[in-house]
Design an enzyme around this catalytic site. Sequence first.
Site, short mmCIF file in Angstrom:
data_model
loop_
_atom_site.label_atom_id
_atom_site.label_comp_id
_atom_site.label_asym_id
_atom_site.label_seq_id
_atom_site.Cartn_x
_atom_site.Cartn_y
_atom_site.Cartn_z
N GLY A 1 3.96 -17.87 5.12
CA GLY A 1 4.08 -16.95 4.34
C GLY A 1 5.10 -16.99 3.34
O GLY A 1 6.06 -18.22 3.46
N LYS B 1 -0.86 -21.19 12.28
CA LYS B 1 -2.07 -21.26 13.01
C LYS B 1 -3.35 -21.52 12.17
O LYS B 1 -4.31 -21.98 12.68
CB LYS B 1 -2.25 -20.21 14.02
CG LYS B 1 -2.44 -18.77 13.41
CD LYS B 1 -2.71 -17.83 14.60
CE LYS B 1 -2.67 -16.41 13.90
NZ LYS B 1 -3.06 -15.50 15.09
N ASN C 1 -0.51 -13.09 4.76
CA ASN C 1 -0.50 -11.80 4.23
C ASN C 1 0.11 -11.93 2.66
O ASN C 1 -0.40 -11.39 1.96
CB ASN C 1 0.21 -10.76 4.77
CG ASN C 1 -0.77 -9.82 6.01
OD1 ASN C 1 -1.83 -10.32 6.03
ND2 ASN C 1 0.03 -9.28 6.67
N ALA D 1 -1.03 -10.68 -1.22
CA ALA D 1 -0.25 -9.88 -1.78
C ALA D 1 -0.72 -9.67 -3.23
O ALA D 1 -0.72 -10.91 -4.14
CB ALA D 1 1.27 -10.07 -1.57
N GLY E 1 0.23 -6.52 -5.45
CA GLY E 1 1.11 -5.94 -6.48
C GLY E 1 2.19 -6.63 -7.26
O GLY E 1 2.10 -6.94 -8.23
N GLU F 1 4.36 1.24 -8.93
CA GLU F 1 3.51 1.51 -8.23
C GLU F 1 4.00 2.61 -7.32
O GLU F 1 5.48 3.15 -7.82
CB GLU F 1 3.61 0.42 -6.95
CG GLU F 1 2.73 -0.72 -7.66
CD GLU F 1 2.86 -2.02 -6.94
OE1 GLU F 1 2.46 -1.99 -5.43
OE2 GLU F 1 3.12 -3.24 -7.21
N ASP G 1 0.85 -11.83 17.04
CA ASP G 1 1.24 -13.12 17.77
C ASP G 1 2.99 -13.34 17.93
O ASP G 1 3.52 -13.62 18.69
CB ASP G 1 0.86 -14.46 17.22
CG ASP G 1 -0.64 -14.50 17.13
OD1 ASP G 1 -1.27 -13.56 17.52
OD2 ASP G 1 -1.08 -15.54 16.80
N HIS H 1 -2.77 1.47 3.53
CA HIS H 1 -2.72 1.29 2.25
C HIS H 1 -3.56 2.40 1.73
O HIS H 1 -4.80 2.36 2.35
CB HIS H 1 -3.22 -0.02 1.99
CG HIS H 1 -2.95 -0.30 0.28
ND1 HIS H 1 -3.84 0.13 -0.51
CD2 HIS H 1 -2.03 -0.92 -0.40
CE1 HIS H 1 -3.33 0.18 -1.92
NE2 HIS H 1 -2.28 -0.90 -1.61
N ARG I 1 3.14 5.84 -0.60
CA ARG I 1 1.95 5.47 0.13
C ARG I 1 1.62 6.28 1.32
O ARG I 1 0.32 6.77 1.44
CB ARG I 1 2.16 4.09 0.70
CG ARG I 1 1.01 3.17 0.26
CD ARG I 1 1.52 1.86 0.73
NE ARG I 1 1.61 0.99 -0.61
CZ ARG I 1 1.85 0.03 -0.37
NH1 ARG I 1 2.12 -0.94 0.66
NH2 ARG I 1 1.70 -0.90 -1.52
N HIS J 1 -2.35 -1.76 6.90
CA HIS J 1 -1.85 -2.64 5.84
C HIS J 1 -0.42 -3.47 6.16
O HIS J 1 -0.45 -4.54 6.00
CB HIS J 1 -1.47 -1.82 4.59
CG HIS J 1 -1.02 -2.61 3.56
ND1 HIS J 1 -1.74 -3.81 2.95
CD2 HIS J 1 -0.04 -2.60 2.58
CE1 HIS J 1 -1.11 -4.14 1.83
NE2 HIS J 1 -0.17 -3.59 1.65
N ARG K 1 7.35 1.96 3.79
CA ARG K 1 7.94 0.90 3.11
C ARG K 1 7.41 1.12 1.47
O ARG K 1 6.32 1.56 1.32
CB ARG K 1 7.29 -0.61 3.13
CG ARG K 1 7.50 -1.46 2.29
CD ARG K 1 7.03 -2.85 2.91
NE ARG K 1 5.74 -2.96 3.00
CZ ARG K 1 4.80 -3.05 2.07
NH1 ARG K 1 5.52 -3.48 0.56
NH2 ARG K 1 3.43 -3.37 2.15
C1 SIN Z 1 -0.72 -3.36 -3.57
O1 SIN Z 1 -0.82 -4.19 -4.17
O2 SIN Z 1 -1.13 -2.13 -3.57
C2 SIN Z 1 -0.04 -3.77 -2.11
C3 SIN Z 1 1.46 -4.01 -2.67
C4 SIN Z 1 2.19 -3.76 -1.53
O3 SIN Z 1 1.80 -3.77 -0.11
O4 SIN Z 1 3.54 -3.62 -1.32
#
Ligand code: SIN
Length: 537
Positions: free
Chosen positions: A21, A42, A49, A53, A55, A120, A216, A237, A283, A344, A379
């Site tokens: 990632g 793997k 993730n 992504a 956002g 956001e 893992d 989420h 969130r 999420h 977060r």
């Molecule tokens: C999203 O685009 O809503 C996810 C962004 C994030 O998890 O920070």
Amino acid sequence: MKKSDLISKSLSYDFLIIGTGLSGLSAALYAAKFGKVCIVTKSSIDESNSYWAQGGIAAAVDEDDSVESHFKDTISAGSDLNNLDAVKIMVSEGFERVSELIQNGMKFDSDESGFDLGIEGGHSKRRVLHALGNETGKAVVDFLAKEIEKNKNISILENTSVIELFSDNKTCFGGLVQCDKQKSKIAISAKATILATGGACGIYYNSTNPSSTSGDGIAMGINAGAYATDMEFVQFHPTVFFKDGSKNFLISEAIRGEGAILTNHSGKAFMENYSKNKELASRDIVSKAIFNEMKMNGEKNVFLSLKHLNPSLIKSRFKNTFELCLREGLDITKEDIPVAPAAHYILGGIRTDLFSRTNIANLYACGEVACSGAHGANRLASNSLLECLVFAKRAVDSALEFSRKNLSIPNKIKKRSNEISLISSEKKLERLLSFKVSISQVVNNYVGILRNKKDLLLALNEISSIKKKDLDENDIIDNRIMNLKTISYLIAKSALLREESRGCHMREDFSSKNSKWLKHINWKINNGTLRFSYTNH
Ligand code: SIN
């Protein structure tokens, strides 16, 4: 005892990086300036993730913004459990890391007036940089992957799973991997090992993560003697596409940032009943509100309405979402999107200090697998890619300072690795698959958004139905079953222990925040058993 496969190959590197990632790739590129790097994944680079992504990356790049304001928003979302030093580092160095990316040629979406910054939930300013509309993760990962391909100091092993880390509970010497194509075991010794495997939310039945993201790395770290902490904090989420029989996919929060509205089955907007920030509350608040509306009305979803937005904005800025929904027979410029919350992001993980160090020498962790405390109990949106960039660099800097010596893998560890068998039975594979499905339903149903003692005990009962004594520690499939059990146990048991509601951990039976719980639950294996302890915040 069954015949075991001997290690067929030994490799030696300065850095072994596990995961591809954003944290793994950026750590690899930086580490390659100083030595030989091996990255292991793997699956493939496009399965992390980070890759998915949407956002973007939050950073105070706008003239009217400041790192202080970003700091304030981050700790306000984190519900008093953030490590303030980690937050300061994340927002200030994050700004530097993002600026470097831009200088190196990464293109974020912009227009004639500068960057097209999104907003956001929980952000008081527009500060989310995005790329390719809402395919930011893909854009950044592809950008770094191209650099990595050109770099002669970096070897990538795809479709290669780490079986276990080489550790004597004090020091890490690298790891034992299984190369799927060659069906062989490779011992990789490294001066520094960096865990960058991502999170664990794929363990939930309804999740935005691929099911391979099942913790893992956290299990690997724990098995190597590292501490895991804050495992009860699983962020849901609020808006994931929900239609019976269809695949779940994320509907980015950035869409609410552009004015989309949440409505219930009577067509009524409801967020004003829950927060003055309405759709742009943090969130945890939005997920809980949606959950509440669904429960009150006995429905499985609510709706996200974009019909009032400019269709050309939707088609360009959220092209990917527009196309995915169209594939499901929904034109989102004309029809509402059915959405429900889904697991999420896990805030807990392998405990690290401000320098991405774990309690095991030469073992570092960064990104979602780690818990540096930067996110606290919840977060802030689009802070995760930022954290990856910042703490990946810190992991490499620490390794340069502390992991200089070439270490050879102790014979006792080599002997144990030789005993692990890659050949498992069909029956065990079936057991793994059925355990995976049942555990995903258990955590989904009993360790979801709103928890209570009765459900958590039910979950723990189910999780405990797999007994350690029935598993062979030298069997590769049994190992995976054990790891799934460990992760689900840590989430459920920590959620049971924390008798309060804070951030994304919400208890029906302890509905408010309690200052007695300004502490962390830490886990470590002692004499083969998982034990917990508390540390004050
Ligand atoms: C999203 O685009 O809503 C996810 C962004 C994030 O998890 O920070």
